[in-house]
Write a protein that holds these residues in place. Structure first.
Motif, PDB file in Angstrom:
ATOM      1  N   LEU A 129       9.202  54.442  41.166  1.00 46.23           N
ATOM      2  CA  LEU A 129       8.284  53.827  40.221  1.00 46.23           C
ATOM      3  C   LEU A 129       8.938  52.613  39.609  1.00 46.23           C
ATOM      4  N   THR A 130       8.127  51.806  38.974  1.00 52.93           N
ATOM      5  CA  THR A 130       8.664  50.701  38.183  1.00 52.93           C
ATOM      6  C   THR A 130       8.118  50.844  36.773  1.00 52.93           C
ATOM      7  N   CYS A 131       8.883  50.339  35.828  1.00 61.66           N
ATOM      8  CA  CYS A 131       8.409  50.341  34.449  1.00 61.66           C
ATOM      9  C   CYS A 131       8.824  49.043  33.773  1.00 61.66           C
ATOM     10  N   ARG A 132       8.124  48.735  32.718  1.00 57.01           N
ATOM     11  CA  ARG A 132       8.340  47.512  31.956  1.00 57.01           C
ATOM     12  C   ARG A 132       9.511  47.706  31.012  1.00 57.01           C
ATOM     13  N   GLY A 133      10.503  46.847  31.124  1.00 56.41           N
ATOM     14  CA  GLY A 133      11.644  46.892  30.216  1.00 56.41           C
ATOM     15  C   GLY A 133      11.224  46.621  28.785  1.00 56.41           C
ATOM     16  N   ARG A 139      14.223  54.937  29.525  1.00 51.25           N
ATOM     17  CA  ARG A 139      14.999  56.058  28.950  1.00 51.25           C
ATOM     18  C   ARG A 139      14.239  57.374  29.115  1.00 51.25           C
ATOM     19  N   PHE A 140      12.931  57.333  28.954  1.00 46.71           N
ATOM     20  CA  PHE A 140      12.123  58.539  29.151  1.00 46.71           C
ATOM     21  C   PHE A 140      12.232  59.017  30.594  1.00 46.71           C
ATOM     22  N   TYR A 141      12.055  58.107  31.549  1.00 52.00           N
ATOM     23  CA  TYR A 141      12.135  58.499  32.951  1.00 52.00           C
ATOM     24  C   TYR A 141      13.526  59.026  33.299  1.00 52.00           C
ATOM     25  N   GLU A 142      14.567  58.401  32.753  1.00 54.96           N
ATOM     26  CA  GLU A 142      15.923  58.906  32.976  1.00 54.96           C
ATOM     27  C   GLU A 142      16.069  60.327  32.460  1.00 54.96           C
ATOM     28  N   ALA A 143      15.497  60.612  31.308  1.00 53.33           N
ATOM     29  CA  ALA A 143      15.555  61.964  30.739  1.00 53.33           C
ATOM     30  C   ALA A 143      14.819  62.976  31.615  1.00 53.33           C
ATOM     31  N   CYS A 144      13.930  62.479  32.467  1.00 53.09           N
ATOM     32  CA  CYS A 144      13.167  63.349  33.376  1.00 53.09           C
ATOM     33  C   CYS A 144      13.784  63.396  34.771  1.00 53.09           C
ATOM     34  N   GLY A 145      14.971  62.831  34.928  1.00 49.91           N
ATOM     35  CA  GLY A 145      15.683  62.927  36.196  1.00 49.91           C
ATOM     36  C   GLY A 145      15.668  61.690  37.069  1.00 49.91           C
ATOM     37  N   TYR A 146      14.916  60.666  36.690  1.00 48.44           N
ATOM     38  CA  TYR A 146      14.882  59.434  37.469  1.00 48.44           C
ATOM     39  C   TYR A 146      16.150  58.630  37.207  1.00 48.44           C
ATOM     40  N   ASP A 162       7.497  36.008  26.120  1.00 49.89           N
ATOM     41  CA  ASP A 162       7.830  37.436  26.083  1.00 49.89           C
ATOM     42  C   ASP A 162       7.870  37.984  27.507  1.00 49.89           C
ATOM     43  N   ASP A 163       8.999  37.724  28.163  1.00 48.78           N
ATOM     44  CA  ASP A 163       9.198  38.218  29.522  1.00 48.78           C
ATOM     45  C   ASP A 163      10.008  39.506  29.463  1.00 48.78           C
ATOM     46  N   ARG A 164       9.637  40.472  30.297  1.00 49.62           N
ATOM     47  CA  ARG A 164      10.311  41.775  30.327  1.00 49.62           C
ATOM     48  C   ARG A 164      10.869  42.027  31.719  1.00 49.62           C
ATOM     49  N   ASP A 165      11.888  42.868  31.762  1.00 47.99           N
ATOM     50  CA  ASP A 165      12.462  43.266  33.042  1.00 47.99           C
ATOM     51  C   ASP A 165      11.515  44.223  33.761  1.00 47.99           C
ATOM     52  N   ASP A 166      11.515  44.137  35.067  1.00 50.18           N
ATOM     53  CA  ASP A 166      10.822  45.104  35.914  1.00 50.18           C
ATOM     54  C   ASP A 166      11.906  46.078  36.377  1.00 50.18           C
ATOM     55  N   VAL A 167      11.856  47.301  35.881  1.00 50.27           N
ATOM     56  CA  VAL A 167      12.893  48.294  36.141  1.00 50.27           C
ATOM     57  C   VAL A 167      12.421  49.221  37.262  1.00 50.27           C
TER      58      VAL A 167
END
Length: 174
Positions: A129-133, A139-146, A162-167
């Motif tokens: 998956l990807t998420c918006r930095g 951090r939520f996905y990491e806590a779920c094992g990603y 307002d540019d964000r990282d694509d994680v």
């Protein structure tokens, strides 16, 4: 009370409208699901239709969590890869829990149900998956094992200046 999760539910008018409402409400609460608030149901509806079309074509699966009243409280889309060298993992898109249900553990339940669904698909070894930095979603996905496996700085422009990282994140299933 826990949500009842269903993979590939029949999409009738009630479910369709529930998904539009969920997506609109999540977006307007600041959820990073493809829109920047304010957003209307009319803006969300065509994006949902794209996912539903992909479902009809057999490329996408819908996972829905409903509360005790049968209301759509959570949803995510699992999308198969069409590239022959990448068919061993799937994408998880548009992961949403209604704002009124935040903090109840439903997000973790949704991700666990998505992983269970993915394990049931032939040959699938991981979820990507990807998420918006800048949202805390990583951090939520990491806590779920990603695990974070990549980051593109400034790839998402939510507003001028307002540019964000694509994680990019990955959950190995085995």
């Amino acid at each position: 009370m826990a949500l009842a999760f269903t993979l590939d539910p029949a999409v009738d008018r009630t479910l369709h409208d529930g998904l539009v409402t969920l997506w609109t409400d999540v977006s307007n609460a600041g959820g990073a699901v493809g829109f920047v608030p304010p957003v209307t149901a009319d803006a969300v509806r065509p994006e949902l239709v794209k996912h539903l079309t992909s479902m009809t074509e057999g490329r996408t699966r819908l996972l829905v969590g409903q509360d005790a009243n049968g209301e759509v409280a959570a949803a995510a889309f699992l999308t198969l890869n069409t590239h022959r060298l990448m068919r061993h993992w799937i994408w998880l898109y548009t992961v949403m829990v209604h704002p009124t249900h935040q903090g109840k553990g439903y997000g973790r339940d949704l991700l666990a149900s998505a992983a269970e669904a993915a394990r049931g698909l032939d040959g699938i070894e991981a979820i990507r998956l990807t998420c918006r930095g800048g949202t805390g979603a990583d951090r939520f996905y990491e806590a779920c094992g990603y695990k974070e496996v990549g980051r593109v700085p400034g790839a998402i422009r939510v507003a001028e200046g307002d540019d964000r990282d694509d994680v990019v994140m990955l959950l190995p299933l085995y």
